[in-house]
Scaffold this active site. Sequence first.
Site, PDB file in Angstrom:
ATOM      1  CG  LEU A 104      -1.866  -1.061   1.292  1.00  0.00           C
ATOM      2  CD1 LEU A 104      -2.927  -0.940   3.115  1.00  0.00           C
ATOM      3  CD2 LEU A 104      -3.243  -0.563   0.195  1.00  0.00           C
ATOM      4  N   GLY A 105       1.933   1.054   0.578  1.00  0.00           N
ATOM      5  CA  GLY A 105       2.360   2.374   0.312  1.00  0.00           C
ATOM      6  C   GLY A 105       4.523   1.756   1.953  1.00  0.00           C
ATOM      7  N   GLY A 158       9.556   1.912   7.259  1.00  0.00           N
ATOM      8  CA  GLY A 158       8.322   1.032   7.204  1.00  0.00           C
ATOM      9  C   GLY A 158       7.532   0.063   5.862  1.00  0.00           C
ATOM     10  CB  VAL A 195       1.486   0.034   4.658  1.00  0.00           C
ATOM     11  CG1 VAL A 195       0.076  -0.544   5.399  1.00  0.00           C
ATOM     12  CG2 VAL A 195       1.752   1.608   5.939  1.00  0.00           C
ATOM     13  CE  LYS A 250       3.875   2.234  10.165  1.00  0.00           C
ATOM     14  NZ  LYS A 250       3.344   3.504  10.790  1.00  0.00           N
ATOM     15  CG  ASP A 268       4.809  13.360  11.670  1.00  0.00           C
ATOM     16  OD1 ASP A 268       4.921  14.126  11.233  1.00  0.00           O
ATOM     17  OD2 ASP A 268       4.829  12.497  11.221  1.00  0.00           O
TER      18      ASP A 268
HETATM   19  P1  ATP Z   1       5.702   8.914   6.601  1.00  0.00           P
HETATM   20  O1  ATP Z   1       6.726   7.636   7.452  1.00  0.00           O
HETATM   21  O2  ATP Z   1       6.515   9.911   6.933  1.00  0.00           O
HETATM   22  O3  ATP Z   1       4.806   9.117   7.938  1.00  0.00           O
HETATM   23  P2  ATP Z   1       3.781   7.853   4.960  1.00  0.00           P
HETATM   24  O4  ATP Z   1       2.974   8.324   6.475  1.00  0.00           O
HETATM   25  O5  ATP Z   1       3.700   7.415   3.996  1.00  0.00           O
HETATM   26  O6  ATP Z   1       5.294   8.476   5.549  1.00  0.00           O
HETATM   27  P3  ATP Z   1       3.150   4.777   6.716  1.00  0.00           P
HETATM   28  O7  ATP Z   1       2.926   5.118   7.799  1.00  0.00           O
HETATM   29  O8  ATP Z   1       4.836   3.881   7.243  1.00  0.00           O
HETATM   30  O9  ATP Z   1       3.777   5.987   6.256  1.00  0.00           O
HETATM   31  O10 ATP Z   1       2.504   4.249   5.722  1.00  0.00           O
HETATM   32  C1  ATP Z   1       2.905   4.423   4.040  1.00  0.00           C
HETATM   33  C2  ATP Z   1       0.887   4.396   3.311  1.00  0.00           C
HETATM   34  O11 ATP Z   1       0.564   2.645   3.420  1.00  0.00           O
HETATM   35  C3  ATP Z   1       0.675   5.774   3.841  1.00  0.00           C
HETATM   36  O12 ATP Z   1       1.014   6.410   3.229  1.00  0.00           O
HETATM   37  C4  ATP Z   1      -0.536   4.561   3.305  1.00  0.00           C
HETATM   38  O13 ATP Z   1      -0.510   5.417   1.837  1.00  0.00           O
HETATM   39  C5  ATP Z   1      -0.472   3.717   3.480  1.00  0.00           C
HETATM   40  N1  ATP Z   1      -1.678   2.645   4.631  1.00  0.00           N
HETATM   41  C6  ATP Z   1      -0.517   3.117   5.908  1.00  0.00           C
HETATM   42  N2  ATP Z   1      -1.693   2.386   6.755  1.00  0.00           N
HETATM   43  C7  ATP Z   1      -2.467   2.263   6.247  1.00  0.00           C
HETATM   44  C8  ATP Z   1      -4.145   1.576   6.830  1.00  0.00           C
HETATM   45  N3  ATP Z   1      -4.150   1.374   7.748  1.00  0.00           N
HETATM   46  N4  ATP Z   1      -4.839   1.613   5.089  1.00  0.00           N
HETATM   47  C9  ATP Z   1      -4.197   1.585   4.747  1.00  0.00           C
HETATM   48  N5  ATP Z   1      -3.266   2.703   3.763  1.00  0.00           N
HETATM   49  C10 ATP Z   1      -2.092   2.974   4.696  1.00  0.00           C
END
Ligand code: ATP
Length: 321
Positions: free
Chosen positions: A59-60, A65, A67, A82, A175
Amino acid sequence: MAVVRQRRQLNLRLPLPESDRCPRFPLPLPPGVATASAGNSSAAAAAITCTDLDKLHVLGHGNGGTVYKVRHKRTDKIYALKVVHGESDSTLRRQVFREMEILRRTDSPCIVQCYGVFEKPSGDIAMVMEYMDAGTLETLLQKNGTFSEQELANIAAQILKGLSYLHAHKIIHRDIKPSNLLVNSNMQVKISDFGVSKIMCRSLDACNSYVGTCAYMSPERFDPETYGGNYNGYAGDIWSLGLTLLELYLGHFPFLQPGQRPDWATLMCAICFGDPPSLPDGVSEEFRSFIECCLQKESSTRWTASQLLNHPFLAKDPRSD
Ligand code: ATP
Ligand code: MG
Protein backbone atom coordinates in the site's frame (compact mmCIF):
# COMPACT_ATOMS: atom_id res chain seq x y z
CA MET A 1 4.32 15.72 -10.68
CA ALA A 2 5.61 18.91 -9.08
CA VAL A 3 3.09 18.42 -6.29
CA VAL A 4 4.31 14.87 -5.71
CA ARG A 5 7.94 16.03 -5.68
CA GLN A 6 7.16 18.86 -3.28
CA ARG A 7 5.32 16.46 -0.98
CA ARG A 8 8.28 14.08 -0.86
CA GLN A 9 10.60 16.96 -0.09
CA LEU A 10 8.27 18.25 2.60
CA ASN A 11 8.78 15.06 4.51
CA LEU A 12 11.87 16.49 6.19
CA ARG A 13 12.06 14.26 9.21
CA LEU A 14 13.93 15.22 12.31
CA PRO A 15 15.74 12.73 14.49
CA LEU A 16 14.41 11.91 17.93
CA PRO A 17 16.18 13.98 20.56
CA GLU A 18 18.22 12.24 23.25
CA SER A 19 15.50 12.90 25.82
CA ASP A 20 13.10 10.83 23.74
CA ARG A 21 15.43 7.94 23.21
CA CYS A 22 14.52 5.95 26.25
CA PRO A 23 11.79 3.31 26.13
CA ARG A 24 8.59 4.58 27.70
CA PHE A 25 6.95 1.25 28.34
CA PRO A 26 4.68 0.39 29.87
CA LEU A 27 2.93 3.66 29.10
CA PRO A 28 0.67 4.82 31.88
CA LEU A 29 -2.83 6.03 31.24
CA PRO A 30 -3.57 9.24 33.11
CA PRO A 31 -5.64 8.99 36.28
CA GLY A 32 -9.34 8.75 35.64
CA VAL A 33 -9.00 7.44 32.10
CA ALA A 34 -11.01 4.28 31.59
CA THR A 35 -8.97 1.27 30.46
CA ALA A 36 -11.78 0.01 28.25
CA SER A 37 -9.93 1.55 25.35
CA ALA A 38 -7.49 -1.35 25.26
CA GLY A 39 -10.46 -3.50 24.39
CA ASN A 40 -10.52 -2.35 20.80
CA SER A 41 -7.72 -4.66 19.84
CA SER A 42 -7.40 -7.32 22.46
CA ALA A 43 -10.18 -9.65 21.28
CA ALA A 44 -9.24 -9.30 17.64
CA ALA A 45 -5.51 -9.53 18.40
CA ALA A 46 -6.02 -12.82 20.16
CA ALA A 47 -7.65 -14.13 17.01
CA ILE A 48 -5.11 -12.95 14.39
CA THR A 49 -1.59 -14.25 13.91
CA CYS A 50 0.86 -13.42 11.16
CA THR A 51 0.48 -16.87 9.54
CA ASP A 52 -3.27 -16.18 9.17
CA LEU A 53 -2.55 -13.37 6.72
CA ASP A 54 -1.89 -13.44 2.97
CA LYS A 55 -0.03 -10.42 1.59
CA LEU A 56 -1.92 -8.97 -1.40
CA HIS A 57 0.18 -5.95 -2.36
CA VAL A 58 2.13 -2.98 -1.05
CA LEU A 59 0.00 0.00 0.00
CA GLY A 60 2.87 2.33 0.64
CA HIS A 61 6.29 2.88 2.11
CA GLY A 62 6.90 5.09 5.09
CA ASN A 63 9.89 6.15 7.07
CA GLY A 64 11.53 2.74 7.58
CA GLY A 65 8.53 0.48 7.07
CA THR A 66 6.29 -0.94 4.40
CA VAL A 67 2.50 -1.19 4.61
CA TYR A 68 0.80 -4.15 2.88
CA LYS A 69 -2.80 -4.91 2.09
CA VAL A 70 -3.42 -8.37 3.56
CA ARG A 71 -6.30 -10.83 3.67
CA HIS A 72 -7.15 -13.06 6.61
CA LYS A 73 -7.07 -16.64 5.28
CA ARG A 74 -10.12 -17.87 7.20
CA THR A 75 -12.35 -14.81 7.44
CA ASP A 76 -11.36 -13.13 4.12
CA LYS A 77 -11.31 -9.86 6.01
CA ILE A 78 -8.90 -7.24 4.68
CA TYR A 79 -6.37 -5.50 6.92
CA ALA A 80 -3.34 -3.25 6.55
CA LEU A 81 -0.08 -4.75 7.82
CA LYS A 82 2.74 -2.37 8.67
CA VAL A 83 6.13 -4.09 8.73
CA VAL A 84 9.27 -2.49 10.09
CA HIS A 85 12.31 -4.51 9.13
CA GLY A 86 14.47 -6.17 11.73
CA GLU A 87 17.63 -4.45 10.65
CA SER A 88 16.01 -1.01 11.10
CA ASP A 89 17.77 1.20 13.58
CA SER A 90 16.67 1.17 17.18
CA THR A 91 14.97 4.57 16.94
CA LEU A 92 12.60 3.26 14.29
CA ARG A 93 11.88 0.10 16.24
CA ARG A 94 11.12 2.23 19.28
CA GLN A 95 8.75 4.35 17.19
CA VAL A 96 6.84 1.23 16.19
CA PHE A 97 6.51 0.09 19.78
CA ARG A 98 5.39 3.57 20.77
CA GLU A 99 2.79 3.60 18.02
CA MET A 100 1.63 0.14 19.00
CA GLU A 101 1.28 1.08 22.67
CA ILE A 102 -0.77 4.15 21.83
CA LEU A 103 -3.01 2.38 19.32
CA ARG A 104 -3.64 -0.47 21.76
CA ARG A 105 -4.90 2.05 24.27
CA THR A 106 -7.11 4.14 22.05
CA ASP A 107 -10.66 3.41 21.06
CA SER A 108 -12.19 6.13 18.92
CA PRO A 109 -13.89 5.97 15.52
CA CYS A 110 -11.56 8.82 14.50
CA ILE A 111 -8.33 6.91 15.23
CA VAL A 112 -7.17 3.96 13.16
CA GLN A 113 -7.59 0.65 14.98
CA CYS A 114 -4.75 -1.74 15.70
CA TYR A 115 -5.64 -5.44 15.96
CA GLY A 116 -2.33 -6.86 17.02
CA VAL A 117 1.45 -6.71 16.81
CA PHE A 118 3.93 -9.51 16.11
CA GLU A 119 7.68 -9.72 16.31
CA LYS A 120 8.93 -12.32 13.85
CA PRO A 121 12.05 -14.48 14.42
CA SER A 122 13.75 -12.37 11.71
CA GLY A 123 13.32 -9.37 13.99
CA ASP A 124 10.69 -7.75 11.73
CA ILE A 125 7.89 -6.10 13.66
CA ALA A 126 4.45 -6.28 12.09
CA MET A 127 1.35 -4.38 13.14
CA VAL A 128 -2.13 -5.38 11.93
CA MET A 129 -4.33 -2.34 11.38
CA GLU A 130 -7.76 -1.49 10.15
CA TYR A 131 -7.62 -1.17 6.34
CA MET A 132 -8.59 2.27 5.05
CA ASP A 133 -9.60 1.71 1.44
CA ALA A 134 -9.44 5.29 0.13
CA GLY A 135 -5.82 5.95 1.13
CA THR A 136 -4.79 9.19 2.80
CA LEU A 137 -5.85 12.83 2.48
CA GLU A 138 -2.56 13.37 0.67
CA THR A 139 -3.36 10.75 -1.99
CA LEU A 140 -6.94 12.05 -2.33
CA LEU A 141 -5.62 15.58 -2.91
CA GLN A 142 -3.25 14.31 -5.60
CA LYS A 143 -5.96 12.23 -7.24
CA ASN A 144 -9.07 14.40 -7.01
CA GLY A 145 -7.74 17.92 -6.46
CA THR A 146 -8.69 20.39 -3.76
CA PHE A 147 -11.52 20.03 -1.24
CA SER A 148 -14.55 22.28 -0.85
CA GLU A 149 -15.32 24.11 2.40
CA GLN A 150 -18.19 21.69 3.10
CA GLU A 151 -15.89 18.70 2.68
CA LEU A 152 -13.26 20.36 4.85
CA ALA A 153 -15.81 21.08 7.59
CA ASN A 154 -16.62 17.37 7.67
CA ILE A 155 -12.94 16.37 7.64
CA ALA A 156 -12.10 18.97 10.33
CA ALA A 157 -14.87 17.70 12.60
CA GLN A 158 -13.57 14.14 12.41
CA ILE A 159 -9.94 15.07 13.01
CA LEU A 160 -10.96 17.33 15.90
CA LYS A 161 -12.94 14.52 17.52
CA GLY A 162 -9.83 12.34 17.25
CA LEU A 163 -7.57 15.08 18.63
CA SER A 164 -9.94 15.95 21.41
CA TYR A 165 -10.00 12.25 22.40
CA LEU A 166 -6.20 12.03 22.28
CA HIS A 167 -5.64 15.27 24.19
CA ALA A 168 -8.16 14.21 26.86
CA HIS A 169 -6.02 11.07 27.23
CA LYS A 170 -2.91 13.26 27.44
CA ILE A 171 -1.56 12.05 24.09
CA ILE A 172 0.00 14.54 21.67
CA HIS A 173 0.21 13.26 18.11
CA ARG A 174 3.02 15.60 16.91
CA ASP A 175 2.84 14.56 13.25
CA ILE A 176 -0.58 15.63 11.95
CA LYS A 177 -0.31 16.05 8.17
CA PRO A 178 -2.27 14.88 5.11
CA SER A 179 -0.30 11.62 4.72
CA ASN A 180 -1.05 10.58 8.30
CA LEU A 181 -4.81 11.00 7.94
CA LEU A 182 -6.33 7.84 6.50
CA VAL A 183 -9.64 7.77 4.67
CA ASN A 184 -12.13 5.05 3.77
CA SER A 185 -14.79 4.96 1.08
CA ASN A 186 -17.43 6.25 3.53
CA MET A 187 -15.27 9.40 3.84
CA GLN A 188 -14.42 8.50 7.39
CA VAL A 189 -11.13 10.17 8.30
CA LYS A 190 -8.90 8.57 10.93
CA ILE A 191 -5.68 9.70 12.56
CA SER A 192 -2.78 7.27 12.12
CA ASP A 193 0.98 7.07 12.54
CA PHE A 194 1.76 7.60 16.19
CA GLY A 195 5.48 6.88 15.84
CA VAL A 196 6.55 10.24 17.24
CA SER A 197 3.59 10.85 19.53
CA LYS A 198 4.02 11.52 23.17
CA ILE A 199 2.04 10.57 26.24
CA MET A 200 2.20 13.31 28.82
CA CYS A 201 2.76 11.71 32.21
CA ARG A 202 1.95 14.89 34.09
CA SER A 203 -0.44 17.47 32.78
CA LEU A 204 2.19 20.22 32.96
CA ASP A 205 4.97 18.23 31.28
CA ALA A 206 6.88 20.41 28.88
CA CYS A 207 6.82 19.02 25.40
CA ASN A 208 9.30 20.84 23.27
CA SER A 209 11.14 18.03 21.58
CA TYR A 210 11.90 18.34 17.88
CA VAL A 211 10.15 15.36 16.38
CA GLY A 212 7.76 14.92 13.52
CA THR A 213 7.89 16.41 10.06
CA CYS A 214 9.21 19.93 10.42
CA ALA A 215 7.03 21.47 7.69
CA TYR A 216 3.92 21.14 9.84
CA MET A 217 5.63 22.09 13.10
CA SER A 218 4.25 25.04 15.04
CA PRO A 219 6.26 28.21 15.81
CA GLU A 220 6.64 27.30 19.49
CA ARG A 221 8.33 24.02 18.62
CA PHE A 222 11.08 25.99 16.89
CA ASP A 223 11.07 28.89 19.34
CA PRO A 224 9.35 28.08 22.66
CA GLU A 225 10.56 31.30 24.28
CA THR A 226 8.81 33.61 21.83
CA TYR A 227 5.69 31.63 21.04
CA GLY A 228 5.49 29.16 23.91
CA GLY A 229 3.31 30.90 26.48
CA ASN A 230 2.17 28.18 28.87
CA TYR A 231 3.39 25.64 26.39
CA ASN A 232 2.03 22.16 26.85
CA GLY A 233 2.37 20.69 23.38
CA TYR A 234 -1.28 20.07 22.57
CA ALA A 235 -1.53 23.34 20.65
CA GLY A 236 1.11 22.07 18.21
CA ASP A 237 -1.39 19.51 16.89
CA ILE A 238 -3.91 22.31 16.26
CA TRP A 239 -1.37 24.32 14.25
CA SER A 240 -0.65 21.23 12.11
CA LEU A 241 -4.39 20.70 11.64
CA GLY A 242 -4.82 24.30 10.42
CA LEU A 243 -1.96 23.91 7.92
CA THR A 244 -3.33 20.56 6.76
CA LEU A 245 -6.83 21.95 6.10
CA LEU A 246 -5.43 24.98 4.33
CA GLU A 247 -3.25 22.77 2.15
CA LEU A 248 -6.28 20.67 1.20
CA TYR A 249 -8.10 23.88 0.26
CA LEU A 250 -5.26 25.55 -1.66
CA GLY A 251 -3.76 22.40 -3.23
CA HIS A 252 -0.22 23.23 -2.12
CA PHE A 253 1.66 23.54 1.15
CA PRO A 254 0.59 26.98 2.45
CA PHE A 255 4.05 28.30 3.33
CA LEU A 256 5.45 27.57 -0.15
CA GLN A 257 4.43 28.54 -3.65
CA PRO A 258 3.28 25.65 -5.85
CA GLY A 259 6.38 23.78 -6.98
CA GLN A 260 8.74 25.74 -4.67
CA ARG A 261 11.50 23.57 -3.23
CA PRO A 262 11.28 23.42 0.55
CA ASP A 263 14.31 23.56 2.73
CA TRP A 264 14.73 23.69 6.46
CA ALA A 265 15.79 27.32 6.73
CA THR A 266 13.06 28.70 4.44
CA LEU A 267 10.38 26.76 6.27
CA MET A 268 11.60 27.69 9.71
CA CYS A 269 11.82 31.39 8.80
CA ALA A 270 8.38 31.34 7.21
CA ILE A 271 6.82 29.60 10.22
CA CYS A 272 8.53 31.69 12.90
CA PHE A 273 9.03 35.10 11.30
CA GLY A 274 6.53 35.25 8.45
CA ASP A 275 2.86 36.16 8.66
CA PRO A 276 0.51 33.22 8.98
CA PRO A 277 -0.48 32.01 5.51
CA SER A 278 -3.32 34.03 4.05
CA LEU A 279 -6.53 32.73 2.58
CA PRO A 280 -7.65 33.80 -0.89
CA ASP A 281 -10.59 36.16 -1.45
CA GLY A 282 -13.87 34.34 -1.65
CA VAL A 283 -13.52 32.03 1.32
CA SER A 284 -16.32 32.23 3.86
CA GLU A 285 -15.89 34.22 7.07
CA GLU A 286 -16.37 31.02 9.04
CA PHE A 287 -13.52 29.21 7.27
CA ARG A 288 -11.24 32.24 7.53
CA SER A 289 -11.92 32.52 11.24
CA PHE A 290 -11.46 28.77 11.82
CA ILE A 291 -8.06 28.79 10.14
CA GLU A 292 -7.06 31.91 12.10
CA CYS A 293 -8.00 30.17 15.35
CA CYS A 294 -5.75 27.23 14.40
CA LEU A 295 -2.84 29.30 13.08
CA GLN A 296 -2.35 31.72 15.97
CA LYS A 297 1.42 31.97 16.20
CA GLU A 298 1.31 32.36 19.96
CA SER A 299 0.39 28.89 21.17
CA SER A 300 -1.62 30.04 24.19
CA THR A 301 -4.09 32.00 22.02
CA ARG A 302 -4.67 29.06 19.66
CA TRP A 303 -8.01 27.39 20.21
CA THR A 304 -8.14 23.92 21.74
CA ALA A 305 -9.66 20.89 20.01
CA SER A 306 -12.79 21.05 22.15
CA GLN A 307 -13.22 24.80 21.52
CA LEU A 308 -12.85 24.25 17.78
CA LEU A 309 -15.48 21.51 17.87
CA ASN A 310 -17.94 24.32 18.64
CA HIS A 311 -16.66 26.68 15.95
CA PRO A 312 -19.39 27.83 13.48
CA PHE A 313 -17.30 26.58 10.53
CA LEU A 314 -18.19 23.01 11.45
CA ALA A 315 -21.87 23.78 10.81
CA LYS A 316 -20.96 23.87 7.11
CA ASP A 317 -20.65 20.11 7.21
CA PRO A 318 -23.98 18.92 5.79
CA ARG A 319 -23.72 15.86 8.08
CA SER A 320 -23.05 17.92 11.20
CA ASP A 321 -26.40 17.13 12.81
P1 ATP B 1 5.89 8.76 7.19
O1 ATP B 1 6.95 7.77 7.46
O2 ATP B 1 6.39 10.11 6.90
O3 ATP B 1 4.84 8.77 8.24
P2 ATP B 1 3.85 7.59 5.66
O4 ATP B 1 2.79 8.20 6.53
O5 ATP B 1 3.53 7.59 4.20
O6 ATP B 1 5.21 8.30 5.84
P3 ATP B 1 3.32 4.95 6.80
O7 ATP B 1 2.50 5.41 7.92
O8 ATP B 1 4.27 3.84 7.06
O9 ATP B 1 4.18 6.10 6.19
O10 ATP B 1 2.34 4.52 5.64
C1 ATP B 1 2.77 4.33 4.31
C2 ATP B 1 1.57 4.41 3.39
O11 ATP B 1 0.78 3.23 3.55
C3 ATP B 1 0.62 5.57 3.73
O12 ATP B 1 1.02 6.74 3.08
C4 ATP B 1 -0.71 5.03 3.21
O13 ATP B 1 -0.81 5.27 1.82
C5 ATP B 1 -0.58 3.53 3.44
N1 ATP B 1 -1.26 3.10 4.68
C6 ATP B 1 -0.76 3.17 5.94
N2 ATP B 1 -1.63 2.66 6.83
C7 ATP B 1 -2.72 2.28 6.13
C8 ATP B 1 -4.00 1.69 6.49
N3 ATP B 1 -4.28 1.40 7.77
N4 ATP B 1 -4.88 1.45 5.51
C9 ATP B 1 -4.58 1.75 4.21
N5 ATP B 1 -3.41 2.31 3.81
C10 ATP B 1 -2.48 2.56 4.74
MG1 MG C 1 2.92 8.34 8.16
